[in-house]
Design an enzyme around this catalytic site. Structure first.
Site, PDB file in Angstrom:
ATOM      1  N   ASP A  13       0.926  -1.337  -0.160  1.00  0.00           N
ATOM      2  CA  ASP A  13       0.088  -0.058   0.087  1.00  0.00           C
ATOM      3  C   ASP A  13       0.752   1.267  -0.089  1.00  0.00           C
ATOM      4  O   ASP A  13       0.284   2.386   0.499  1.00  0.00           O
ATOM      5  CB  ASP A  13      -0.959   0.091   1.058  1.00  0.00           C
ATOM      6  CG  ASP A  13      -1.886  -1.157   1.252  1.00  0.00           C
ATOM      7  OD1 ASP A  13      -2.234  -1.752   0.043  1.00  0.00           O
ATOM      8  OD2 ASP A  13      -2.231  -1.691   2.169  1.00  0.00           O
ATOM      9  N   LYS A  16       1.952   1.965  -5.182  1.00  0.00           N
ATOM     10  CA  LYS A  16       2.455   1.359  -6.364  1.00  0.00           C
ATOM     11  C   LYS A  16       1.565   1.776  -7.545  1.00  0.00           C
ATOM     12  O   LYS A  16       2.123   2.040  -8.745  1.00  0.00           O
ATOM     13  CB  LYS A  16       2.538   0.041  -6.222  1.00  0.00           C
ATOM     14  CG  LYS A  16       3.347  -0.378  -5.016  1.00  0.00           C
ATOM     15  CD  LYS A  16       3.830  -1.869  -4.778  1.00  0.00           C
ATOM     16  CE  LYS A  16       2.630  -2.702  -4.189  1.00  0.00           C
ATOM     17  NZ  LYS A  16       2.107  -2.015  -2.827  1.00  0.00           N
ATOM     18  N   GLY A  40      -4.532  -4.438  -3.571  1.00  0.00           N
ATOM     19  CA  GLY A  40      -5.414  -3.367  -4.184  1.00  0.00           C
ATOM     20  C   GLY A  40      -4.744  -2.163  -4.617  1.00  0.00           C
ATOM     21  O   GLY A  40      -4.083  -1.374  -3.650  1.00  0.00           O
ATOM     22  N   HIS A  41      -4.579  -1.945  -5.657  1.00  0.00           N
ATOM     23  CA  HIS A  41      -3.883  -0.733  -6.360  1.00  0.00           C
ATOM     24  C   HIS A  41      -4.735   0.406  -6.768  1.00  0.00           C
ATOM     25  O   HIS A  41      -5.454   0.344  -7.575  1.00  0.00           O
ATOM     26  CB  HIS A  41      -2.921  -1.185  -7.534  1.00  0.00           C
ATOM     27  CG  HIS A  41      -1.921  -2.163  -6.973  1.00  0.00           C
ATOM     28  ND1 HIS A  41      -0.868  -2.873  -7.745  1.00  0.00           N
ATOM     29  CD2 HIS A  41      -1.721  -2.738  -5.631  1.00  0.00           C
ATOM     30  CE1 HIS A  41      -0.242  -3.708  -7.079  1.00  0.00           C
ATOM     31  NE2 HIS A  41      -0.701  -3.614  -5.873  1.00  0.00           N
ATOM     32  N   GLN A 224       1.976  -5.974  -3.133  1.00  0.00           N
ATOM     33  CA  GLN A 224       2.367  -6.224  -1.810  1.00  0.00           C
ATOM     34  C   GLN A 224       3.618  -5.447  -1.372  1.00  0.00           C
ATOM     35  O   GLN A 224       3.885  -4.433  -2.215  1.00  0.00           O
ATOM     36  CB  GLN A 224       2.543  -7.630  -1.187  1.00  0.00           C
ATOM     37  CG  GLN A 224       1.139  -8.236  -1.141  1.00  0.00           C
ATOM     38  CD  GLN A 224       0.800  -8.899  -2.338  1.00  0.00           C
ATOM     39  OE1 GLN A 224       1.333  -9.753  -3.340  1.00  0.00           O
ATOM     40  NE2 GLN A 224      -0.609  -8.672  -2.841  1.00  0.00           N
TER      41      GLN A 224
HETATM   42  P1  GDP Z   1      -0.752   0.283  -3.510  1.00  0.00           P
HETATM   43  O1  GDP Z   1      -1.474  -0.801  -3.105  1.00  0.00           O
HETATM   44  O2  GDP Z   1       0.838   0.174  -3.364  1.00  0.00           O
HETATM   45  O3  GDP Z   1      -1.119   0.379  -4.969  1.00  0.00           O
HETATM   46  O4  GDP Z   1      -1.455   1.462  -2.830  1.00  0.00           O
HETATM   47  P2  GDP Z   1      -2.891   1.772  -2.301  1.00  0.00           P
HETATM   48  O5  GDP Z   1      -3.613   2.055  -3.432  1.00  0.00           O
HETATM   49  O6  GDP Z   1      -3.571   0.535  -1.629  1.00  0.00           O
HETATM   50  O7  GDP Z   1      -2.881   2.721  -1.209  1.00  0.00           O
HETATM   51  C1  GDP Z   1      -2.148   4.154  -1.602  1.00  0.00           C
HETATM   52  C2  GDP Z   1      -3.464   5.032  -1.228  1.00  0.00           C
HETATM   53  O8  GDP Z   1      -2.684   6.445  -1.195  1.00  0.00           O
HETATM   54  C3  GDP Z   1      -4.371   5.223  -2.284  1.00  0.00           C
HETATM   55  O9  GDP Z   1      -5.621   5.683  -1.739  1.00  0.00           O
HETATM   56  C4  GDP Z   1      -4.109   6.272  -3.381  1.00  0.00           C
HETATM   57  O10 GDP Z   1      -5.035   6.913  -3.862  1.00  0.00           O
HETATM   58  C5  GDP Z   1      -3.331   7.131  -2.169  1.00  0.00           C
HETATM   59  N1  GDP Z   1      -2.091   7.993  -2.718  1.00  0.00           N
HETATM   60  C6  GDP Z   1      -1.062   7.554  -3.513  1.00  0.00           C
HETATM   61  N2  GDP Z   1      -0.004   8.369  -3.464  1.00  0.00           N
HETATM   62  C7  GDP Z   1      -0.414   9.439  -2.639  1.00  0.00           C
HETATM   63  C8  GDP Z   1       0.214  10.743  -2.451  1.00  0.00           C
HETATM   64  O11 GDP Z   1       1.180  11.197  -2.641  1.00  0.00           O
HETATM   65  N3  GDP Z   1      -0.634  11.350  -1.436  1.00  0.00           N
HETATM   66  C9  GDP Z   1      -2.008  11.259  -0.722  1.00  0.00           C
HETATM   67  N4  GDP Z   1      -2.307  11.892   0.038  1.00  0.00           N
HETATM   68  N5  GDP Z   1      -2.335   9.825  -1.387  1.00  0.00           N
HETATM   69  C10 GDP Z   1      -1.758   9.187  -2.291  1.00  0.00           C
HETATM   70  P1  IMO Z   2      -0.829  -4.086  -2.285  1.00  0.00           P
HETATM   71  O1  IMO Z   2      -0.490  -4.836  -3.485  1.00  0.00           O
HETATM   72  C1  IMO Z   2      -0.964  -4.666   2.126  1.00  0.00           C
HETATM   73  C2  IMO Z   2      -1.102  -8.746   3.808  1.00  0.00           C
HETATM   74  C3  IMO Z   2      -2.660  -9.117   4.314  1.00  0.00           C
HETATM   75  C4  IMO Z   2      -1.673 -10.183   5.387  1.00  0.00           C
HETATM   76  C5  IMO Z   2      -0.826 -10.810   4.456  1.00  0.00           C
HETATM   77  C6  IMO Z   2      -1.191 -12.225   4.002  1.00  0.00           C
HETATM   78  O2  IMO Z   2      -2.240  -3.566  -2.361  1.00  0.00           O
HETATM   79  O3  IMO Z   2       0.077  -3.489  -1.669  1.00  0.00           O
HETATM   80  P2  IMO Z   2      -2.651 -12.619   2.125  1.00  0.00           P
HETATM   81  O4  IMO Z   2      -4.121 -12.872   1.706  1.00  0.00           O
HETATM   82  O5  IMO Z   2      -1.880 -12.084   1.002  1.00  0.00           O
HETATM   83  O6  IMO Z   2      -2.362 -14.057   2.306  1.00  0.00           O
HETATM   84  O7  IMO Z   2      -2.355 -11.881   3.213  1.00  0.00           O
HETATM   85  O8  IMO Z   2      -0.410  -9.891   3.576  1.00  0.00           O
HETATM   86  N1  IMO Z   2      -1.467  -8.255   2.396  1.00  0.00           N
HETATM   87  C7  IMO Z   2      -1.218  -7.132   2.054  1.00  0.00           C
HETATM   88  N2  IMO Z   2      -1.226  -5.845   2.686  1.00  0.00           N
HETATM   89  N3  IMO Z   2      -1.098  -4.467   0.763  1.00  0.00           N
HETATM   90  C8  IMO Z   2      -1.390  -5.562   0.068  1.00  0.00           C
HETATM   91  O9  IMO Z   2      -1.538  -5.478  -1.341  1.00  0.00           O
HETATM   92  C9  IMO Z   2      -1.416  -6.904   0.487  1.00  0.00           C
HETATM   93  N4  IMO Z   2      -1.624  -8.060   0.109  1.00  0.00           N
HETATM   94  C10 IMO Z   2      -1.715  -9.044   1.309  1.00  0.00           C
HETATM   95  O10 IMO Z   2      -3.139  -8.054   5.037  1.00  0.00           O
HETATM   96  O11 IMO Z   2      -1.432  -9.515   6.454  1.00  0.00           O
HETATM   97 MG    MG Z   3      -2.920  -1.610  -1.744  1.00  0.00          MG
END
Ligand code: GDP
Ligand code: IMO
Ligand code: MG
Length: 430
Positions: A13, A16, A40-41, A224
């Site tokens: 999270d 990415k 979840g991207h 991840q």
């Molecule tokens: P990922 O799994 O690495 O793709 O990240 P996620 O999408 O799960 O979580 C990142 C969250 O931060 C999302 O809600 C993005 O829209 C948000 N985000 C990404 N870059 C920035 C930033 O520079 N500032 C803020 N405030 N939010 C950001």
């Molecule tokens: P992105 O790509 C954050 C965590 C789960 C749990 C552990 C194992 O959005 O960064 P799993 O279902 O993979 O067997 O769970 O990994 N986990 C993540 N945490 N971002 C993710 O993906 C994750 N995918 C799995 O919360 O702790």
């Molecule tokens: Mg994510």
């Protein structure tokens, strides 16, 4: 060749999805190489917000082939739902390719994930998985009993394997307390998804290598993050794949020689979802502040993310393992307005200062982070579009971060939108 790998440097999270979307403006192919719909991207594209789970985050840039590589575990039912949702929102999904070598998540994998977690919870040992069947699907892969994407091409043989494996699951796990699977009903749910996915199946090892050899700009999208890696993460509180750079080669069929640049996406502070060690976790108002201001709620499960200060010890270790060339620093804006920003520069374990990330889970029970206080900044960074436009203390914070983790900064993100990003290097996919 131009093959860029992008990985998460912390616990996932990091942002990415956003950085992949930004880099895709210059990319000619985007490939997912591990994980599944546990990811979840988030991509904010104009007024629209998309959360991608299996489909690469390059899909919002028309004309860029998006490939689900052999290292991914694919739930056909969820992939169909995600592709249909994108199509209904007007996104062109025709460029998607799904590897014939990917492993398929079957209904019993999801039931096993739930069973394993509920059994572990009784002993206080749950991992806090996303319950998407990821761990069991990779377990079947390693046990050499998994069903692969290419098998969708022969539905009759597929159905036979499905029924045999489903029966084996019922025989083995139901007496132990797992939920029984109604095989006919499960097949009825699955069949339309198999038919939907079938036209997208390819030998992606060939298509990816051909693109790379033709000099196309290929972007490999990690899911991840480092500390969820099955080998290098905080085992056993990890996911079941190699989330680090090495996984990009095994998960695509590209040779390590093909990789020209490694991007590490790094949040300006730290978050984690699920159970397991988190040295800089905050349990006070500051933790709550980061969660609220950063919108730190899981993009897949909606769970509140655990929040804490930036951990330079963990990130230095991560940059070493991943061989990071450039960092993409995200969510700097979330730290705006603070008097002081803390950075963890060491760990105190059993009275001794340690500067390397410990391998053993037991080391974390007596771990105290050693913080350095850095002056914060009151101004908003959200509208900065160059390093020089950032408040001086934000510049100093970033410089310190880069020095501590031993990597250069290539991109800075100051908000969720595409244009809230700027590069410090020319031609980011060079
Ligand atoms: P990922 O799994 O690495 O793709 O990240 P996620 O999408 O799960 O979580 C990142 C969250 O931060 C999302 O809600 C993005 O829209 C948000 N985000 C990404 N870059 C920035 C930033 O520079 N500032 C803020 N405030 N939010 C950001
Ligand atoms: P992105 O790509 C954050 C965590 C789960 C749990 C552990 C194992 O959005 O960064 P799993 O279902 O993979 O067997 O769970 O990994 N986990 C993540 N945490 N971002 C993710 O993906 C994750 N995918 C799995 O919360 O702790
Ligand atoms: Mg994510």
């Amino acid at each position: 060749m131009s093959v860029n790998v992008l990985v998460g440097i912390q616990w996932g999270d990091e942002g990415k999805g956003k950085i992949i979307d930004v880099l895709t403006s210059a990319a000619e192919m985007v490939v997912r190489f591990q994980g599944g719909n546990n990811a979840g991207h988030t991509v904010e594209n104009g007024d629209e917000k998309h959360v991608l789970h299996l489909v690469p985050s390059g899909i919002l840039r028309p004309g860029v082939p998006c490939v689900i590589g052999n290292g991914v575990v694919v739930d056909p039912i969820e992939l169909k739902k995600e592709m249909e949702l994108l199509r209904d929102r007007g996104v062109d999904i025709s460029s998607i390719q799904v590897s014939s070598r990917c492993q398929l998540i079957m209904p019993w994998h999801k039931l096993l994930d739930a069973f394993n977690e509920s059994s572990a919870a009784k002993k206080g040992k749950k991992i806090g998985t996303t319950l998407r069947g990821i761990g069991p699907a990779y377990t079947y892969k390693v046990a050499r009993t998994g069903i692969r994407g290419g098998e969708i091409l022969n539905k009759e043989a597929f159905k036979q394997r499905f029924m045999e494996q489903g029966e084996a699951y019922n025989k083995l796990y139901v007496p132990a307390g797992a939920t029984e699977l109604d095989l006919e009903a499960a097949w009825k749910d699955l069949e339309p998804a198999l038919d939907f996915v079938k036209p997208y199946i390819r030998d992606t090892v060939v298509t990816i290598n051909e693109a790379a050899q033709a000099g196309k700009k290929v972007l490999l999208e990690g899911a991840q993050g480092m500390f969820l890696d099955i080998d290098h993460g905080t085992y056993p509180f990890v996911t079941s794949s190699n989330t680090t750079t090495g996984g990009a080669c095994t998960g695509t069929g590209l040779s390590p020689r093909a990789v020209t640049r490694v991007w590490g996406v790094i949040k300006a502070y730290t978050t984690r979802v699920g159970e397991g060690p988190f040295p800089t976790e905050l349990f006070d108002d500051m933790g709550e502040h980061l969660r609220t201001k950063g919108g730190e709620f899981g993009a897949t499960t909606g769970r509140p993310r655990r929040c804490g200060w930036f951990d330079a010890v963990a990130c230095r270790y991560s940059c070493m393992v991943n061989g990071v060339d450039y960092l993409a620093v995200t969510k700097l804006d979330v730290l705006d307005g603070l008097d002081t920003v803390k950075m963890c520069v060491g760990y105190k374990i059993n009275g001794e200062i340690v500067r390397d990330f410990p391998a053993e889970a037991c080391s974390f029970s007596d771990l105290e982070p050693v913080y350095e206080d850095l002056p914060g900044w009151k101004e908003s960074t959200e509208n900065a579009r160059s390093f020089e436009e950032l408040p001086v203390n934000a510049q100093k914070y970033l410089e310190r971060m880069a020095k501590e983790v031993n990597a250069k900064i290539g991109i800075i993100s100051v908000g969720p939108k595409r244009d809230q990003t700027f590069a410090l290097i020319p031609d980011c996919l060079g």
